[in-house]
Structures are given as C-alpha cells and as structure tokens.
Design a protein around this motif. Structure first.
Motif, PDB file in Angstrom:
ATOM      1  N   UNK A   1       0.838  -1.206   0.000  1.00 53.57           N
ATOM      2  CA  UNK A   1       0.000   0.000   0.000  1.00 53.57           C
ATOM      3  C   UNK A   1       0.869   1.250   0.000  1.00 53.57           C
ATOM      4  N   UNK A   2       0.463   2.254  -0.726  1.00 52.91           N
ATOM      5  CA  UNK A   2       1.186   3.517  -0.766  1.00 52.91           C
ATOM      6  C   UNK A   2       0.390   4.575  -0.018  1.00 52.91           C
ATOM      7  N   UNK A   3       1.054   5.398   0.797  1.00 58.09           N
ATOM      8  CA  UNK A   3       0.352   6.404   1.595  1.00 58.09           C
ATOM      9  C   UNK A   3      -0.176   7.538   0.729  1.00 58.09           C
ATOM     10  N   UNK A   4      -1.130   8.301   1.249  1.00 56.80           N
ATOM     11  CA  UNK A   4      -1.637   9.453   0.489  1.00 56.80           C
ATOM     12  C   UNK A   4      -0.598  10.558   0.402  1.00 56.80           C
ATOM     13  N   UNK A   5      -0.705  11.376  -0.629  1.00 60.28           N
ATOM     14  CA  UNK A   5       0.182  12.530  -0.773  1.00 60.28           C
ATOM     15  C   UNK A   5      -0.211  13.602   0.237  1.00 60.28           C
ATOM     16  N   UNK A   6       0.779  14.364   0.680  1.00 59.41           N
ATOM     17  CA  UNK A   6       0.499  15.505   1.533  1.00 59.41           C
ATOM     18  C   UNK A   6       0.699  16.776   0.719  1.00 59.41           C
ATOM     19  N   UNK A   7       0.127  17.900   1.183  1.00 60.93           N
ATOM     20  CA  UNK A   7       0.272  19.150   0.425  1.00 60.93           C
ATOM     21  C   UNK A   7       1.729  19.571   0.291  1.00 60.93           C
ATOM     22  N   UNK A   8       2.073  20.291  -0.774  1.00 57.72           N
ATOM     23  CA  UNK A   8       3.443  20.769  -0.947  1.00 57.72           C
ATOM     24  C   UNK A   8       3.906  21.663   0.191  1.00 57.72           C
ATOM     25  N   UNK A   9       5.219  21.742   0.339  1.00 53.07           N
ATOM     26  CA  UNK A   9       5.854  22.552   1.379  1.00 53.07           C
ATOM     27  C   UNK A   9       6.232  23.919   0.811  1.00 53.07           C
ATOM     28  N   UNK A  10       6.651  24.800   1.700  1.00 52.30           N
ATOM     29  CA  UNK A  10       7.197  26.084   1.276  1.00 52.30           C
ATOM     30  C   UNK A  10       8.559  25.866   0.616  1.00 52.30           C
ATOM     31  N   UNK A  11       8.974  26.771  -0.284  1.00 55.71           N
ATOM     32  CA  UNK A  11      10.254  26.583  -0.978  1.00 55.71           C
ATOM     33  C   UNK A  11      11.456  26.588  -0.039  1.00 55.71           C
ATOM     34  N   UNK A  12      12.429  25.734  -0.316  1.00 57.57           N
ATOM     35  CA  UNK A  12      13.716  25.701   0.380  1.00 57.57           C
ATOM     36  C   UNK A  12      14.646  24.813  -0.430  1.00 57.57           C
ATOM     37  N   UNK A  13      15.873  25.226  -0.578  1.00 56.08           N
ATOM     38  CA  UNK A  13      16.831  24.467  -1.387  1.00 56.08           C
ATOM     39  C   UNK A  13      17.215  23.171  -0.692  1.00 56.08           C
ATOM     40  N   UNK A  14      17.436  22.094  -1.461  1.00 51.65           N
ATOM     41  CA  UNK A  14      17.866  20.823  -0.858  1.00 51.65           C
ATOM     42  C   UNK A  14      19.343  20.862  -0.478  1.00 51.65           C
ATOM     43  N   UNK A  15      19.674  20.161   0.606  1.00 56.43           N
ATOM     44  CA  UNK A  15      21.062  20.104   1.048  1.00 56.43           C
ATOM     45  C   UNK A  15      21.607  18.685   1.171  1.00 56.43           C
ATOM     46  N   UNK A  16      20.717  17.726   1.442  1.00 59.87           N
ATOM     47  CA  UNK A  16      21.187  16.351   1.644  1.00 59.87           C
ATOM     48  C   UNK A  16      20.104  15.353   1.253  1.00 59.87           C
ATOM     49  N   UNK A  17      20.520  14.289   0.601  1.00 60.23           N
ATOM     50  CA  UNK A  17      19.610  13.222   0.175  1.00 60.23           C
ATOM     51  C   UNK A  17      19.912  11.957   0.960  1.00 60.23           C
ATOM     52  N   UNK A  18      18.835  11.289   1.426  1.00 63.81           N
ATOM     53  CA  UNK A  18      18.996  10.012   2.112  1.00 63.81           C
ATOM     54  C   UNK A  18      17.984   9.012   1.548  1.00 63.81           C
ATOM     55  N   UNK A  19      18.481   7.848   1.162  1.00 58.23           N
ATOM     56  CA  UNK A  19      17.621   6.736   0.742  1.00 58.23           C
ATOM     57  C   UNK A  19      18.022   5.556   1.614  1.00 58.23           C
ATOM     58  N   UNK A  20      17.393   5.376   2.770  1.00 52.64           N
ATOM     59  CA  UNK A  20      17.842   4.369   3.734  1.00 52.64           C
ATOM     60  C   UNK A  20      17.928   2.956   3.175  1.00 52.64           C
ATOM     61  N   UNK A  21      16.982   2.557   2.334  1.00 50.95           N
ATOM     62  CA  UNK A  21      16.970   1.189   1.822  1.00 50.95           C
ATOM     63  C   UNK A  21      18.159   0.890   0.917  1.00 50.95           C
ATOM     64  N   UNK A  22      18.757   1.927   0.338  1.00 49.82           N
ATOM     65  CA  UNK A  22      19.895   1.758  -0.568  1.00 49.82           C
ATOM     66  C   UNK A  22      21.218   2.174   0.065  1.00 49.82           C
ATOM     67  N   UNK A  23      21.166   2.678   1.293  1.00 49.91           N
ATOM     68  CA  UNK A  23      22.385   3.138   1.950  1.00 49.91           C
ATOM     69  C   UNK A  23      22.933   4.433   1.388  1.00 49.91           C
TER      70      UNK A  23
END
Length: 230
Positions: A63-85
């Motif tokens: 099952x996939x969860x419902x989408x939540x509303x978009x956030x306010x703008x902010x630049x990305x600084x770090x990416x994490x994908x725990x299942x892939x390390x």
C-alpha cells in the motif's frame, strides 16, 4: 562525508566509465523544457541493470500512503535513501552548453546534483536530482539506484532545516528508443510535490563509452518535518 549507494564491488575491466550515457537523456530535458513552464518541474538518473527497458511498477500488496500538500520553498542540502544506503550532499546544478543537466564533476562522484531551475524538493512540481552511476574505477552515488522499489522512503533535508519525506511509486529504465521526456520529467499528478532520481542504466558500450538507458526513480511527498522557526 559521503557514502556510495553500494559496496565497492569489483567491476569487470572496462565496465566502469564516465557517465556519458546520462547526457542523451538529459539533453532531451533541455529540449523538452523549451515547450514547458520550467518551474513546473522535471526528473533524474540510475545504475546498471539487466536489459534496456524495464518497469518495476507497484508490487502487489504494497500500500502507498496518500500525498500531503506541498511545502514552502527551500533548497535541498542532503539526500537520504535508507533502503539503498545512500547518504549524500546535494548541490545546485544548471544546464551545460549542450542543454543537458550538468551533474557534479567526477571528483565529486558521491555528490548529487539538483536542477536548480526546476522545482525544489517538497514544492509543487517534479524536482530533479541527478547523480553518477560510476567512475572509471568505482561505483558512484547512484550505483544501486535501479534496486529501489515502490513503497521505500526518500528523505531530502533542506536549507531551512525541514525534511521532505517522499515515497517511491515507480522505478523505470528508459532505453534510448523508448525514452519519453514527459514521462521521465513531468509531474504525474497536478498540484503534487514529486521527486525524480536519475542516473545511467542498461548496458555499457565500451566503444562509445555510454550506457544504453537511464534509470528514473519517481516519488511523491507523503510527510514532512518542520524547519527551524523564523
């Protein structure tokens, strides 16, 4: 400070090469943007996989969860994908002289590039994060990207201290003759905050130094942690 997405397994001689295969797909991004509103956001890149065209889709019983509303703008600084390390810094990148998204230099192969002229991760549209699959000698940050599966989580830590949490809903490998920029880079649902992770995939051609395909992992915003108070 960065961590590769897969163990530094031994590679077949000549298989690890520069990520020139990414250019053809991301060049299409530059052309596609000519007819699109650039702020509506586009897509990403992935690691080697068998075959030139594949689609994982949603496994039965996940099952996939419902989408939540978009956030306010902010630049990305770090990416994490725990299942892939994957734990990697994110840096802004633009288009190169050929109209392709310019990934981080090979000296920073464990760094992810964000297409700064598109959507910010967490805001409405499809934000694009690109990364190398390998270098001439080693796996790079997105080497294991084709192993991602729907239902797995992606987190993007942003400049305001907030964390955008995405759920993967699609993993595809696009061959050159099957590549559709609209499907790869365009938002799947209007008004939703989406994310694309992109790298090379398919088979490696030693003669041309390119891969035959691109891996595109798609995800959408399902949760968020607030940032620092203003």
């Amino acid at each position: 400070m960065t961590v590769a997405s897969a163990p530094r397994a031994r590679r077949a001689p000549g298989h690890g090469r520069l990520l020139t295969g990414v250019a053809w797909a991301l060049l299409l991004l530059g052309l596609w943007l000519w007819g699109k509103d650039i702020t509506s956001g586009p897509g990403g890149l992935s690691a080697p996989t068998t075959g030139d065209v594949a689609a994982v889709g949603r496994p039965l019983g996940v099952p996939l969860p419902p989408a939540r509303p978009p956030m306010e703008p902010a630049a990305p600084e770090r990416l994490e994908v725990p299942s892939l390390g994957i734990t990697a810094p994110v840096v802004p990148r633009g288009l190169d002289e050929d109209g392709a998204v310019d990934p981080p230099p090979y000296e920073e192969a464990d760094t992810v590039g964000w297409f700064r002229d598109g959507a910010e991760p967490g805001t409405e549209g499809a934000a694009l994060l690109v990364g190398h699959v390998d270098t001439e000698t080693d796996p790079a940050v997105f080497y294991g990207l084709s192993s991602a599966r729907p239902g797995e989580r992606i987190e993007v830590r942003r400049a305001d201290g907030s964390v955008a949490r995405f759920t993967i809903d699609d993993v595809r490998v696009f061959a050159r003759d099957e590549f559709d920029p609209g499907k790869a880079y365009g938002p799947r649902e209007a008004g939703r905050a989406e994310l694309r992770l992109i790298t090379c995939g398919g088979t490696f051609d030693r003669a041309t130094g390119t891969y035959s395909a691109n891996v595109v992992v798609s995800a959408y915003l399902t949760d968020a942690l607030p940032g620092d108070p203003a």
